[in-house]
Scaffold this active site. Structure first.
Site, mmCIF file in Angstrom:
data_model
loop_
_atom_site.group_PDB
_atom_site.id
_atom_site.type_symbol
_atom_site.label_atom_id
_atom_site.label_comp_id
_atom_site.label_asym_id
_atom_site.label_seq_id
_atom_site.Cartn_x
_atom_site.Cartn_y
_atom_site.Cartn_z
ATOM 1 N N ASP A 283 -11.319 -7.337 -6.431
ATOM 2 C CA ASP A 283 -10.389 -8.131 -7.235
ATOM 3 C C ASP A 283 -11.073 -9.333 -7.862
ATOM 4 O O ASP A 283 -10.501 -10.029 -8.692
ATOM 5 C CB ASP A 283 -9.200 -8.598 -6.376
ATOM 6 C CG ASP A 283 -7.985 -7.709 -6.600
ATOM 7 O OD1 ASP A 283 -8.113 -6.711 -7.324
ATOM 8 O OD2 ASP A 283 -6.920 -8.017 -6.051
ATOM 9 N N ASP B 272 0.923 -4.937 5.946
ATOM 10 C CA ASP B 272 0.482 -3.861 6.825
ATOM 11 C C ASP B 272 1.602 -3.391 7.766
ATOM 12 O O ASP B 272 1.969 -2.220 7.781
ATOM 13 C CB ASP B 272 -0.761 -4.293 7.615
ATOM 14 C CG ASP B 272 -0.718 -5.763 8.013
ATOM 15 O OD1 ASP B 272 0.377 -6.346 7.990
ATOM 16 O OD2 ASP B 272 -1.779 -6.312 8.350
#
Lengths: 737, 705
Positions: free
Chosen positions: B169, B313
């Site tokens: 990123d 997550d």
């Protein structure tokens, strides 16, 4: 138990405007009178006899108190003299201080207070007999001052006067019996103008049969209900008429010479006639051709199904009402639907002045009402108080002479104006609750003393209890830990449970003697007093048929060694009667250990009781309570007497307030005036608890089981959980879960 | 069978109820409580699950009994108590109820750690599925990402069935170059929407592997990672996730500042060592963002990684579970990384977790979400509610002050009565937790860990609970290497206020005691509680005393086979390592090997598997040890080093061997010691720093005067 054990109610000096009504509800102390006493032409009654256990203390600049005086309806006072013994503060200003004596609100004398009378003086006051009506109030007012020009504290401690309760009233009567009539029943046999124990002889031809006994017990219970807190004694005679009033049971007119034959009928009937031996006295004659007829007549009387007119009334067919439900009698507060607290008000709901007396209420709870929580019985006292009260003014709720709760009511808390009632909520302490309860709402007013010499009118201090005040019940059970003779003495438990005594059987020996029958009738009256209901479904049995009444609570009366109970009951009774010897049954070892955990020492109690029994020889009576050997959960109370004892003493001990308070536990010994109760173990339980409460109570009573039970639960759950979890883990590892 | 078990449990609930509710006198309660604790010592000796379950049952009885008593008997309602008492009391009761719930849920969660073994893969590698390895990165330097990428490329898996993707990123050219050099794929996207979750979701769209292994860019996998995890996936087509522990080979701030590295289990070990394994029993192990394999079909079914919360997550796992997918946990460390460097960074990370879990609790509450099984609801709820400890912890730390300083009657009971009920509850809970968790978390350490974080997570969790969008907090991470000892007063501020307040309470309490008190037992109880609180807060202060970090690369103490030689033409001497790091190594000095500082020699790590000699410079020699520094490494050498350091299948397995077993009283003594140390350091800072400044200010004022 006395219904009204709080004699000091009226002697709290009160600025109570309608003191007469307050005192009317207060009957005073029961005085034992013989059955002919009412014929005496002269009586001297002390204030103590009229119900004042303590001297009257009058306080403040204007203190007052009243004494109730009740006069029988069939008597007229011809002469009355009041000897008033009084003393007062020596620091008063005698030119402005005096005591007023009022009879039914009419001033009869003003007694000036002097320095000489401070330490005590007697004033002889002749009362106009015309003022003395059946319910009379003698009111005493203290007007007292200590200051001349300086300002005065109206509650100053030097403002007092004391009226001795040895002050007395000498009364001369003329008895004017009206012609015999049923109309005024129970008068004249019982007149509620009498404040003492009702003594009413019952007369039989001979030792009564079971049927006659049942009829007599129904009538005794009826009179017991009428006499209420006064208690009732029913001496018994066989074959001879009493020297005064009496109740006669007969199946034949010829049985009693001189008795008006018209009073005796072959139909079930009752009649009121003159006593042939004492013309002023009246006899209530209950007659029928058969025992069943007698019972029917008695039931008719108790159920008020007879037409009470003239001298005779008879009843040919009688429809018994449906069997009663538990605690349906009006005596008890129904926890499901409690009636307003103010139904039991003993005095007006409003008070005025600096030192007002309490606003008192009475209420009776079923004796087996078992609170399951601390807030099971909640009092919601709605009150109003004039918002001009000074600091530290309070309203206290006092339950059975024990402080239960309170609230500050000074003006700062109330605000400037007050238009609606406020509420004081009190969780009534279950340890203080009894069968019969008295609740005092006591206003404590303080006047505002911020400014010196402020103009102050004590009459502006007012407080009242709202009729919407109530008791609330939640989370309770009908349950009792037995034996508990105290519940028998105070509430006639367990017999009072069903108002028609549908659960009670009276067991008497064959050919019972007068004293035994009398004891039975006294107890029937005692039960009637508590149920305030017609004892129509009572059963009477004897030695031979005890087992027929297995489903009932038994009340057994008999002499030691000749008790009308099966032989094999001997081991159940707390006392063993063996060949003229009386012994205490040894205390159960497990019981003893168990009770010791709860801090009770059974051996010690047993030892004391043994000593009393030994010293008494045969001159004693015993009241014993235990679980019915015929059926668990049923109760037996046995009244027994040694060969020199009088069963009547035991029965009277249950009813007389002074003695009844000592009747308790599983064994109560009576020896003349001495009454002592003992807990001797062998406990059992009556009624049912909700399972969740029963369970924790059961374990709480057996704390030694805590650890073993814990380990059992722990290990068992470990084993079971391990099995379950292992199975799941295997499935999971195989990919099946 | 199942019915019988249910029936027995139902039957047992009757005596359980009686044991909880039976009213006892003070004496009997004290006797019963004492005997229960004594029995617990007996049960402790009982081996296996049975003993653990028995202790749980015992502890549960004592705690439930306490709480029942607490609620029914001790609430300050009625005459003599005011609204203030009730307010403080309900606060404490709330905290106690919370602690009880967590205890209960914890028991359920750890009732039976599953201990799953890796499932074998098909014999024929041709049948093995294809795997994409994702290594997302945002701003980490290449030096951090390098070993991870190299280790991922070295994973044991058919070359044609594995692809390594660096999801960058940061869109950095040096990453691109590195990827091209080593054979990984460099993936970038035009924006950074939804951070890591968005990054992965984007990569999902452009990749095709049947499975996705995800590693944080600083989690270096061992080469056996896929071998151990993929078997489970292949055997059971309903499994959507295989998670392995996160292992840290450097000390976290607690370990560094308290010097407990590899002696006392660290904060993460309870979760990865026990709780996830316990979760697996209930099919509730959840994704922890890294060191896990996910099934692409499952992930695509729920629309990729969840993006609504900051703990994407766990949220992703929850969604997969609610769709009927299963999860598995393999409790073998198969990747390792560096722990957070400083306390402030650590706190920052925990705030994110706490906030995220609170968000999930609001957005997808495990009690309400359809499709979950009961056990899963318990486990997820506990994982989330655990992070609400902020307020309860602060309440526990301040409760006795209500009595000592404000005179509030918080508990309507005699001190001795409280002791008789509370002591068995606390002691048995401690003993049971020590039995269950002792290997992964020593007694009383939770108190320290939670106390340090309590004040920081309180706000974010509360706000996120009210509105999931709120509660974004930033702690300024000091970052980098802690280069000196110092007291991190910013982080420590909440504790030193708490510490001073409790100290004040202690002093006031002692004065009240000396002055004669109506209820000395109540006062003593509160004083004891205050002292305990001071110790725990002292521990937190000790953690805030940052200790200097001495290294640049973490040295891992590990003994692996190696060899050393002076050069290609010299004989090789086999000798094991003493420790190893990314920049150097220490080896035992082999007999007959002579060298001097500054010599250039070569070492070989794990001669069985490697023939890559690494050129090194000797930095130290003697005392039987030779220390060497790596020279600039080529890719081959770096790979060899990474394999030796991180890639071995057993690299992290014996990690816990140096830890002592839990002994609650020893643990208490140790925590107490840190409490005293922390208090001392705080005091030194407080008097030194603060008073000095005060003094300076006063003198400054005097000068012009």
């Amino acid at each position: 138990m006395r219904t009204r054990p709080y004699r000091w109610a009226t002697f709290l000096s009160a600025l109570c405007l309608s003191a007469a009504a307050a005192a009317a509800a207060d009957p005073g102390k029961p005085v034992s009178t013989s059955d002919t006493a009412f014929l005496a032409p002269q009586r001297e009654l002390s204030f103590e006899d009229l119900g004042l256990a303590y001297p009257l203390r009058l306080r403040t600049v204007f203190g007052q108190a009243s004494v109730p005086l009740n006069i029988r309806a069939d008597q007229v006072v011809t002469d009355a003299t009041l000897s008033l013994r009084y003393s007062h503060s020596p620091s008063l200003r005698f030119d402005t201080s005096h005591i007023n004596v009022l009879v039914n609100d009419q001033l009869v004398r003003t007694i000036p207070l002097t320095a000489e009378s401070a330490s005590g003086a007697v004033a002889q006051i002749t009362l106009n007999p015309l003022l003395l009506v059946p319910k009379t109030q003698i009111r005493l007012e203290l007007i007292a001052h200590y200051a001349r020009n300086e300002c005065e504290d109206p509650t100053h401690s030097s403002l007092w006067a004391e009226i001795s309760n040895e002050s007395s009233l000498k009364l001369s009567f003329s008895t004017l019996p009206p012609p015999p009539s049923l109309e005024r029943l129970p008068a004249p046999l019982f007149d509620d103008g009498e404040s003492g124990l009702l003594t009413l002889p019952f007369v039989f031809e001979r030792s009564p049969t079971a049927g006659q006994m049942k009829a007599a017990a129904i009538v005794a219970a009826w009179f017991g209900a009428k006499a209420d807190y006064r208690g009732a004694d029913f001496p018994v005679r066989y074959g001879t008429l009493p020297p005064g009033h009496g109740v006669v049971f007969t199946t034949r007119a010829q049985s009693f010479p001189g008795l008006d034959p018209a009073a005796v009928s072959t139909r079930p009937s009752i009649a009121m006639v003159e006593n042939p031996d004492v013309p002023q006295a009246r006899l209530l004659v209950i007659s029928a051709a058969t025992d069943e007829g007698l019972v029917q007549a008695a039931q008719g009387l108790a159920l008020s199904q007879l037409l009470m007119e003239g001298r005779n009334a008879s009843i040919d067919t009688l429809q018994l009402p449906e069997a009663r439900q538990a605690w349906s009698s009006g005596r008890w507060i129904n926890p499901e639907a409690p009636r307003p607290l103010t139904d039991g008000a003993l005095n007006p709901l409003s008070v005025t002045g600096l030192m007002p007396g309490p606003i008192s209420f009475e209420f009776a709870l079923p004796p087996d009402l078992y609170p399951l929580d601390r807030d099971s019985v909640k009092l919601r006292l709605k009150y109003r108080a004039a918002p001009i009260t000074g600091a530290n003014s309070a309203l206290n709720a006092v339950l059975n002479a024990q402080f239960a709760g309170g609230v500050a009511i000074d003006a700062t808390a109330l605000g400037k104006s007050l238009g609606e009632s406020r509420e004081l909520t009190v969780d009534l302490p279950s340890g203080v609750l009894r069968t019969n309860n008295r609740l005092d709402a006591q206003f404590h007013f303080r006047r505002n003393t911020d400014a010196v010499c402020q103009d102050f009118d004590p009459n502006s201090l007012q407080g009242s209890i709202d009729p919407a005040s109530k008791l609330e019940f939640k989370s309770y059970a009908h349950f009792a830990e037995m034996p508990a003779l105290q519940l028998f003495a105070q509430g006639a438990y367990p017999y009072s449970r069903l108002g028609d005594l549908g659960g009670t059987a009276l067991i008497l020996p064959q050919g019972a003697q007068e004293s035994e029958v009398s004891a039975a009738l006294i107890l029937a009256g005692h039960i009637g007093r508590w149920t305030q209901d017609a004892a129509t479904r009572l059963e009477v049995g004897g030695f031979g048929n005890v087992s027929e009444f297995a489903d009932r609570d038994l009340l057994v009366i008999g002499r030691a060694g000749e008790l009308p109970v099966p032989q094999d009951w001997a081991g159940e009774l707390p006392l063993l009667f063996d060949n003229g010897k009386t012994e205490l049954r040894p205390v159960d070892l497990f019981d003893s250990l168990h009770e010791r955990l709860a801090g009770r020492n059974l051996e010690q109690a047993s030892e004391y009781a043994s000593r009393v029994v030994m010293q008494a020889g045969q001159d004693f009576e015993a009241i014993m309570g235990f679980e019915s050997p015929l059926k668990s959960g049923r109760n037996v109370v046995v009244l027994a007497a040694g060969s020199q004892g009088n069963l009547r003493d035991a029965a009277l001990a249950v009813t007389k307030p002074g003695q009844a308070q000592f009747v308790r536990g599983g064994l109560t010994l009576v020896q003349g005036d001495k009454v002592s109760g003992y807990d001797l173990g062998n406990g059992y339980e009556v009624g049912s608890l909700p399972w969740w409460y029963g369970l924790k109570r059961w374990l709480g009573l057996r704390p030694y089981l805590m650890l073993p039970l814990t380990l059992l639960v722990v290990l068992l759950s470990a084993v079971v959980l391990r099995l379950a979890l292992r199975r799941r883990a295997e499935l999971r590892l195989k990919g099946k879960l | 069978m199942r019915l019988t078990i249910l029936l027995v449990l139902l039957l047992l609930s009757v005596p359980f109820y009686a044991l909880v509710t039976a009213p006892l006198t003070l004496g009997w309660q004290a006797v019963t409580g004492t005997l229960m604790v004594i029995s617990a010592f007996g049960l402790k000796r009982m081996r296996g699950h049975r003993g653990a379950l028995a202790m749980m049952a015992l502890s549960l009885i004592a705690s439930t009994r306490y709480l029942y008593w607490r609620i029914t008997e001790t609430l300050p309602i009625g005459p003599g108590f005011d609204a203030w008492d009730l307010f403080l009391s309900s606060g404490l009761l709330f905290a106690e109820l919370y602690a009880f719930t967590i205890l209960l849920f914890g028991f359920v969660q750890t009732a039976w750690p599953l201990g799953r073994k890796p499932a074998p893969l098909p014999e024929d590698p041709a049948l093995w599925p294809t795997v994409d390895v994702f290594i997302p990165s945002y701003n980490e330097p290449l030096s951090v990402v390098r070993p991870t990428v190299l280790a991922a490329l070295a994973l044991d898996w058919p070359r044609d069935k594995i692809k390594v993707y660096v999801l960058d990123d940061g869109r950095r050219d040096e990453f691109k170059a590195f990827c091209e050099e080593v054979g990984a794929t460099h993936l970038i996207r035009p924006d950074n929407k939804h951070a890591k979750a968005g990054n992965i979701n984007r990569a999902l769209k452009v990749t095709q592997g049947e499975y996705i292994a995800i590693f944080d860019c600083d989690h270096i996998p061992t080469r056996s990672f896929l071998q151990l995890t993929m078997g489970t996936m292949v055997t059971d087509p309903k499994v959507s996730l295989v998670q392995t522990p996160h292992h840290f080979f450097s000390p976290d701030p607690f370990e560094r500042n308290l010097r407990t590295f590899r002696k006392v289990p660290n904060e993460g070990e309870l979760f990865y060592g026990l709780i996830q394994d316990g979760n697996d029993f209930w099919d509730a192990s959840f994704f922890c963002g890294s060191c896990a394999v996910l099934r692409r079909t499952a992930l695509e079914e729920i629309g990729g990684i969840a993006t609504e919360t900051v703990t994407e997550d766990a949220h992703t796992s929850l969604r997969m579970h609610s769709r009927g997918w299963k999860s598995a946990y393999i409790n073998i460390p198969q990747a390792a990384g560096l722990a957070t460097e400083s306390l402030s960074a650590h706190v920052g990370q925990r705030i994110r977790w706490a906030r995220g879990m609170a968000q999930i609790f609001r957005v997808d509450n495990p009690f309400l979400k359809p499709g979950l099984k009961l056990g899963q609801r318990f486990c997820y709820a506990n994982a989330m509610m655990h992070f609400f400890y902020g307020l309860p912890r602060i309440i526990f730390l301040t409760s006795p002050l209500g009595y000592l300083l404000l005179g509030a009657e918080i508990i309507k009971a005699q001190g001795l009565m409280v002791l008789a009920y509370a002591a068995p509850h606390v002691i048995l809970a401690t003993m049971t937790n020590s039995r269950l968790q002792g290997a992964f978390r020593h007694s009383f350490w939770s108190e320290v860990y939670e106390t340090v974080l309590a004040t920081f997570i309180l706000g974010p969790t509360m706000l996120a609970f009210i509105n999931p969008k709120l509660g974004k907090f930033n702690v300024t991470a000091k970052g980098g290497v802690v280069d000196r000892d110092y007291f991190d007063k910013d982080i420590a501020k909440p504790y030193y206020y708490l510490f001073l307040l409790n100290a004040l309470g202690l002093v006031v309490g002692i004065i009240r005691l000396a002055g004669g008190e109506a209820h000395p037992d109540t006062l003593l109880l509160n004083l004891g509680w205050t002292i305990y609180n001071l110790v725990i807060i002292g521990g937190a202060l000790a953690v805030a005393s940052e200790k200097k970090q001495v290294r640049t690369a973490v040295r891992v103490r590990t003994r692996i086979p190696g060899a050393i030689r002076l050069g290609p033409e010299h004989p090789a001497h086999l000798t094991p390592t003493v420790d190893l790091s990314y920049t150097g190594a220490q080896l035992l000095l082999p007999e007959g090997f002579v060298t001097a500082v500054g010599d250039r020699v070569e070492i070989l790590l794990i001669p069985d598997r490697s023939d890559v000699w690494i050129p090194v410079t000797v930095r130290r020699s003697g005392h039987g040890v030779v220390a060497v520094q790596f020279e600039t490494l080529g890719i081959a050498e770096e790979n060899a080093l990474i394999y030796a350091l991180f890639g071995r299948a057993d690299a992290w397995i014996r990690w816990r061997e140096t830890q002592a077993p839990d002994r609650p009283l020893h643990a208490l003594a140790l925590v107490g010691r840190y409490g005293v140390i922390g208090a001392y350091e705080f005091w030194r800072w407080f008097t030194g720093d603060l008073l000095e400044r005060l003094h300076a200010r006063i003198t400054r004022r005097k000068v012009p005067g």
